[in-house]
Design an enzyme around this catalytic site. Structure first.
Site, PDB file in Angstrom:
ATOM      1  N   HIS A   1       0.802  -1.233   0.000  1.00 16.83           N
ATOM      2  CA  HIS A   1       0.000   0.000   0.000  1.00 16.83           C
ATOM      3  C   HIS A   1       0.827   1.273   0.000  1.00 16.83           C
ATOM      4  O   HIS A   1       0.271   2.357   0.134  1.00 16.83           O
ATOM      5  CB  HIS A   1      -0.934   0.042   1.208  1.00 16.83           C
ATOM      6  CG  HIS A   1      -1.982  -1.014   1.206  1.00 16.83           C
ATOM      7  ND1 HIS A   1      -3.241  -0.807   0.701  1.00 16.83           N
ATOM      8  CD2 HIS A   1      -1.955  -2.281   1.638  1.00 16.83           C
ATOM      9  CE1 HIS A   1      -3.952  -1.916   0.830  1.00 16.83           C
ATOM     10  NE2 HIS A   1      -3.193  -2.823   1.400  1.00 16.83           N
TER      11      HIS A   1
ATOM     12  N   LYS B   1      -8.698  13.754   4.887  1.00 22.11           N
ATOM     13  CA  LYS B   1      -7.810  12.587   4.851  1.00 22.11           C
ATOM     14  C   LYS B   1      -6.829  12.742   5.996  1.00 22.11           C
ATOM     15  O   LYS B   1      -6.795  13.788   6.646  1.00 22.11           O
ATOM     16  CB  LYS B   1      -7.074  12.493   3.515  1.00 22.11           C
ATOM     17  CG  LYS B   1      -6.438  13.820   3.066  1.00 22.11           C
ATOM     18  CD  LYS B   1      -5.782  13.723   1.703  1.00 22.11           C
ATOM     19  CE  LYS B   1      -6.718  13.855   0.531  1.00 22.11           C
ATOM     20  NZ  LYS B   1      -7.028  12.618  -0.167  1.00 22.11           N
ATOM     21  N   ARG B   2      -6.008  11.717   6.257  1.00 22.50           N
ATOM     22  CA  ARG B   2      -5.009  11.868   7.294  1.00 22.50           C
ATOM     23  C   ARG B   2      -4.093  13.054   6.974  1.00 22.50           C
ATOM     24  O   ARG B   2      -3.880  13.390   5.815  1.00 22.50           O
ATOM     25  CB  ARG B   2      -4.179  10.588   7.420  1.00 22.50           C
ATOM     26  CG  ARG B   2      -4.914   9.483   8.120  1.00 22.50           C
ATOM     27  CD  ARG B   2      -5.259   9.873   9.554  1.00 22.50           C
ATOM     28  NE  ARG B   2      -4.078   9.884  10.378  1.00 22.50           N
ATOM     29  CZ  ARG B   2      -3.820   9.007  11.332  1.00 22.50           C
ATOM     30  NH1 ARG B   2      -4.683   8.048  11.628  1.00 22.50           N
ATOM     31  NH2 ARG B   2      -2.705   9.076  12.030  1.00 22.50           N
TER      32      ARG B   2
ATOM     33  N   LYS C   1       0.574  14.497   1.505  1.00 25.74           N
ATOM     34  CA  LYS C   1      -0.783  14.788   1.026  1.00 25.74           C
ATOM     35  C   LYS C   1      -0.983  16.294   0.782  1.00 25.74           C
ATOM     36  O   LYS C   1      -1.970  16.713   0.208  1.00 25.74           O
ATOM     37  CB  LYS C   1      -1.820  14.242   2.000  1.00 25.74           C
ATOM     38  CG  LYS C   1      -1.799  12.704   2.107  1.00 25.74           C
ATOM     39  CD  LYS C   1      -2.839  12.196   3.089  1.00 25.74           C
ATOM     40  CE  LYS C   1      -2.705  10.718   3.416  1.00 25.74           C
ATOM     41  NZ  LYS C   1      -3.321   9.831   2.417  1.00 25.74           N
TER      42      LYS C   1
ATOM     43  N   THR D   1      -8.624   6.585  -1.874  1.00 31.48           N
ATOM     44  CA  THR D   1      -9.969   6.032  -2.070  1.00 31.48           C
ATOM     45  C   THR D   1     -11.042   7.093  -1.835  1.00 31.48           C
ATOM     46  O   THR D   1     -12.143   6.977  -2.362  1.00 31.48           O
ATOM     47  CB  THR D   1     -10.226   4.819  -1.150  1.00 31.48           C
ATOM     48  OG1 THR D   1      -9.686   5.106   0.139  1.00 31.48           O
ATOM     49  CG2 THR D   1      -9.575   3.566  -1.704  1.00 31.48           C
TER      50      THR D   1
ATOM     51  N   LYS E   1     -14.863   8.184  -3.655  1.00 37.26           N
ATOM     52  CA  LYS E   1     -16.127   8.500  -2.955  1.00 37.26           C
ATOM     53  C   LYS E   1     -16.650   9.863  -3.399  1.00 37.26           C
ATOM     54  O   LYS E   1     -17.852  10.048  -3.624  1.00 37.26           O
ATOM     55  CB  LYS E   1     -15.911   8.492  -1.436  1.00 37.26           C
ATOM     56  CG  LYS E   1     -15.526   7.131  -0.881  1.00 37.26           C
ATOM     57  CD  LYS E   1     -14.953   7.199   0.540  1.00 37.26           C
ATOM     58  CE  LYS E   1     -14.188   5.908   0.842  1.00 37.26           C
ATOM     59  NZ  LYS E   1     -13.286   6.044   2.004  1.00 37.26           N
TER      60      LYS E   1
END
Ligand code: 26Q
Length: 821
Positions: free
Chosen positions: A359, A547-548, A553, A655, A659
């Site tokens: 991952h 998100k985290r 990110k 992911t 969504k």
């Protein structure tokens, strides 16, 4: 085969439950007590399906998947179970007839999230379970029943504060304890070997400490198919509690140690995401649930199979990242020490039973364990890993003729460390990445040496999400509109959404679709008012990054763009701007100082902007506390813009991008992870792509030619924003608070590159892409068309598709057919 619903029985169960467990009449019951009652009544309905599925399992003994994962981020069960049973309307009627005044959704809100995961990896496991049951595949989810899940986040004075998540405080109506399936797991001690009369060597672990692993099963329902799989979560108990009563000093001490071990083992989920921490307790957790799972899988296999050599035909272990990779060694141990197989047979069976999903390519997330720690804790398992490594290195030398330096790089045990990814690859028949680009990077970069010798093991399985939860449950109005328009096939075949494409030109449909988006924005606005006491403009663009919190990110890039926008408005307060609400939600690992500082920055910028009369009509910034599955279900359906802005190559898949797309948000994103595949599905006109590509990022790392000072010196707007980080603009009284962030963007420190995630490099292209977003939003009709196209093109991203690919290409499992009712 949908479950029969007996209204009167359901009513009676609710009344009885409130009476027996709360000693109350219905009118006195609290919302929590009502939740418990409805949950138990629902559980009663699904139990018959569960038993029946189990009977078919026992009769057919099909090949079974064991999905091994340290994390299952399931969220709430009640609403999802009612949806999958197809009884939402009936339950609503029951509540009405019982004169219960509160809404079903408020009853659902009483359920704590099962937050047994950090982020993407744990939520993926939960979506997979939903798809496995909906497709009737024989499977168990196997994990740990943590007493405390992911921490609850409070924001105080702009800072993250962590609180324990006592999710079991009111009991868990969904779980069933299965004492009959308990397993013993052994830690520590010494390994003795002896030779039997035939000259065979046997190994025995002595003076170990043991823990009893007790499974709790939670039902995972398929969508309206009567099929129920189990999520098996292991709890730890001390064996031989009676020993405490003895006075023998040695036994007493050992008993206390075993008690302590059992108590601490499953206490809490490690709150790290994409970051490895070599803690002994974490390794104990890993071995605990893996050993219990492998032992119980073999015991179950032996009930209906005589020949252990048939194991790969009947059992497959999928390892969700390297966290359960110890399964490879544990299976070999059991086959050799308990089933008396020789090494070659044990190794063959194992490498045809285990499969591994990677991952991440983030170096700091790759698991390695110090030999000393491993050896002390798991002496026999360590011997086996050493032997796997010894034979593997011989194979590299003699079969593949590898030079010594490459053998050194590829060794599983090397320089005092055990490399779990390498153990997983050598011990598996399949190695997969989670999006096309990610798999390519694994093959050509991170794992290229392994790809060279085992090209057939490598394959891609692009991630997916379950449309039942992420559209059916979380966005019921849109779900209904879609069903009215094209029928309800999409619940089990998401590609049916393609039939919406012509409706992107249909005014009536566009109106209905945009009305629903507006309603979802009102629902989120209400949540924000209640939780943040901020009033947001529902006509503004809802621009969402949830998100985290991680540097890769790039939430920081989002904030810097907001500051650029802020400066533009301040310089020209009478200009024309498209109102925008920037919404963030993110937990930071408690030990990740810089991530926590970024949360403080977001909140400080929010404070500055939301209180500035010049800009507050155009920009609002909101940080939603405690981002989790249940508030994601409110946030995502309300988004207009989906922020997917990771440094190219770093986000394995993502992911939430899927969504958002499903719920009609337009992506602003980099060509990273599954964004690339979203781009391929929707085409150039329906997405906002910007920034460096993976190739460019990887080649900049190699050449070392990136210098953020070039941007600092040549881009005035960026220069200004960077200075504002340290000149008191953001918090007047504490101008030095964010120096660390400023420094990280410009200067290297020790081994850390300057701006390692290319934030400054991508900031200008990002800013320009954001200007295009604003412009596009002005044409509401066209915006809605684009949103509809996004929904219509999201079929590929169903986890049903992903699971079918795993089942057919890797697991070789088949759907179980239940007898017709
Ligand atoms: C490892 C060792 C010790 C403690 C913690 C960990 C640890 C825990 C969680 C390491 C990594 C994780 C989680 C990783 C993760 O969530 N990865 C994400 O997986 C998603 C599903 O495939 C992808 O969509 C995301 O891109 C990826 O970041």
């Amino acid at each position: 085969m949908a479950t029969k619903f007996n209204k009167e029985k359901f009513k009676k169960e609710i009344l009885d439950h409130v009476r027996n467990f709360s000693r109350k009449t219905l009118s006195d019951a609290t919302p929590q007590e009502l939740y418990q009652a409805v949950a138990f009544a629902t559980r009663d309905i699904l139990t018959d399906d569960w038993i029946e599925t189990q009977h078919v399992y026992n009769a057919e003994a099909p090949k079974t998947l064991y999905y091994l994962s340290m994390e299952f981020l399931v969220g709430r069960a009640l609403g999802n179970n009612l949806l999958n049973l197809g009884i939402i309307d009936q339950v609503q009627e029951v509540l009405k007839e019982l004169n219960i005044k509160i809404d079903l959704s408020l009853i659902e809100d009483q359920e704590p999230d099962a937050g047994l995961g950090n982020g993407g990896l744990g939520r993926l496991a939960a979506c997979f379970l939903d798809s496995l049951s909906t497709l009737s595949y024989p499977a168990y989810g196997c994990g740990i029943r943590y007493n405390y899940g992911i921490f609850k986040q409070e924001i105080k004075d702009g800072y993250q504060i962590e609180h324990p998540d006592d999710w079991l405080a009111n009991g868990n109506p969904w779980e069933v304890k299965r004492n009959d399936n308990a397993q013993e797991v052994k830690f520590g001690g010494t390994v003795y070997s002896y030779c039997d009369e035939n000259g065979n060597v046997h190994y025995e672990q002595k003076d170990f400490q043991s823990v009893l692993a007790i499974p709790y099963d939670m039902p995972i329902l398929g969508y309206k198919n009567g099929f129920v799989n189990g999520l098996r979560l292991w709890d730890a108990e001390a064996p031989e509690k009676f020993v405490l009563r003895f006075f023998d000093q040695g036994a007493y001490e050992k008993a206390v140690q075993q008690q302590t071990l059992a108590k601490t083992l499953v206490e809490v989920l490690y709150p790290n995401d994409n970051h490895y921490q070599g803690k002994a307790l974490r390794l104990k957790q890993q071995y605990f649930f893996v050993s219990a799972t492998v032992q119980s899988a073999i015991a179950k296999f032996k009930k209906s199979n005589a020949n252990i050599y048939d194991l790969p035909q009947k059992v497959v272990f999928q390892m969700n990242d390297t966290h359960p990779a110890i399964a490879v060694a544990e299976l070999i141990r059991i086959l050799i020490d308990e089933e008396n197989l020789g090494w070659d047979d044990a190794f063959y069976i194992t490498t045809h039973t285990c499969a591994y999903t990677n991952h991440t390519i983030m170096i700091e997330a790759l698991e390695t364990w110090p030999i000393e720690l491993f050896k002390t804790l798991l002496p026999r398992v360590y011997q086996i890993i050493e032997e796997i490594n010894r034979r593997f290195c011989i194979e590299l030398r003699e079969v593949h003729h590898m030079p010594e330096n490459i053998i050194h790089d590829m060794a599983i045990v090397c320089d005092g460390q055990i490399k779990m990814a390498y153990l997983a690859i050598v011990g598996s028949f399949s190695v997969n990445g989670v999006a096309a680009i990610h798999t390519e990077i694994l093959k050509n970069d991170l794992l290229k040496n392994f790809y060279n010798i085992y090209p057939d093991k490598f394959n891609n399985k692009t991630n997916g999400i379950t449309q039942r939860r992420w559209l059916g449950h979380s966005n019921p109005e849109l779900a209904n509109l879609i069903t009215e328009t094209i029928g309800d096939d999409w619940y089990t075949d998401l590609t049916a959404l393609k039939k919406l494409t012509p409706y992107a030109q249909d005014s009536a449909f566009i109106d209905a679709y945009s009305k629903i988006k507006h309603n979802n924005k009102l629902r989120l606005a209400k949540y924000i008012k209640e939780n943040n006491n901020i009033i947001v403009n529902p006509d503004s663009i809802f621009d969402v990054q949830v998100k985290r919190l991680h540097e890769y990110k790039r939430q920081l890039m989002n904030v810097l763009n907001i500051l650029m926008l802020y400066n533009e408005i301040k310089a020209n307060p009478n200009g024309n701007y498209v109102p925008r609400t920037f919404i963030f939600g993110a937990k930071a690992a408690p030990g990740y100082r810089r991530a926590k500082l970024i949360i403080k920055l977001i909140n400080s910028v929010a404070n500055l902007i939301n209180n500035d009369p010049d800009v507050k009509d155009y920009i609002t910034v909101v940080f939603i506390e405690n981002y989790c599955v249940s508030n994601a279900e409110i946030i995502i359906p309300a988004a207009n813009v989906s922020e997917q802005i990771s440094t190219a190559s770093k986000e394995a898949s993502g992911t939430s991008n899927m969504k958002f797309m499903l719920n009609g948000a337009l992506t602003i994103g980099t060509l990273d992870g599954a964004n690339i595949e979203i781009y391929e599905e929707v085409g150039d006109d329906n997405i906002f792509i910007f920034g460096l590509t993976c190739e460019e990022v990887l080649s900049l790392y190699k050449s070392g030619s990136y210098n953020p000072w070039d941007i600092y010196n040549h881009d005035e707007d960026i220069n200004k924003v960077l200075k504002q980080l340290i000149n008191g603009t953001i918090i007047h009284s504490a101008s030095d608070l964010f120096i660390e962030l400023y420094e990280s963007l410009l200067n290297r420190a020790g081994d850390n590159l300057a701006d390692p995630y290319f934030i400054l490099k991508d900031l200008r292209p990002y800013h320009e892409a954001q200007a295009k977003v604003a412009k596009a939003y002005l044409d509401q009709k066209n915006w809605n068309k684009m949103a509809i196209i996004n929904t219509a093109c999201s079929g590929k991203f169903s986890s049903d598709r992903t699971i079918k690919q795993y089942a057919e290409d890797i697991w070789h499992i088949k759907p179980l057919i239940l007898p017709k009712k």
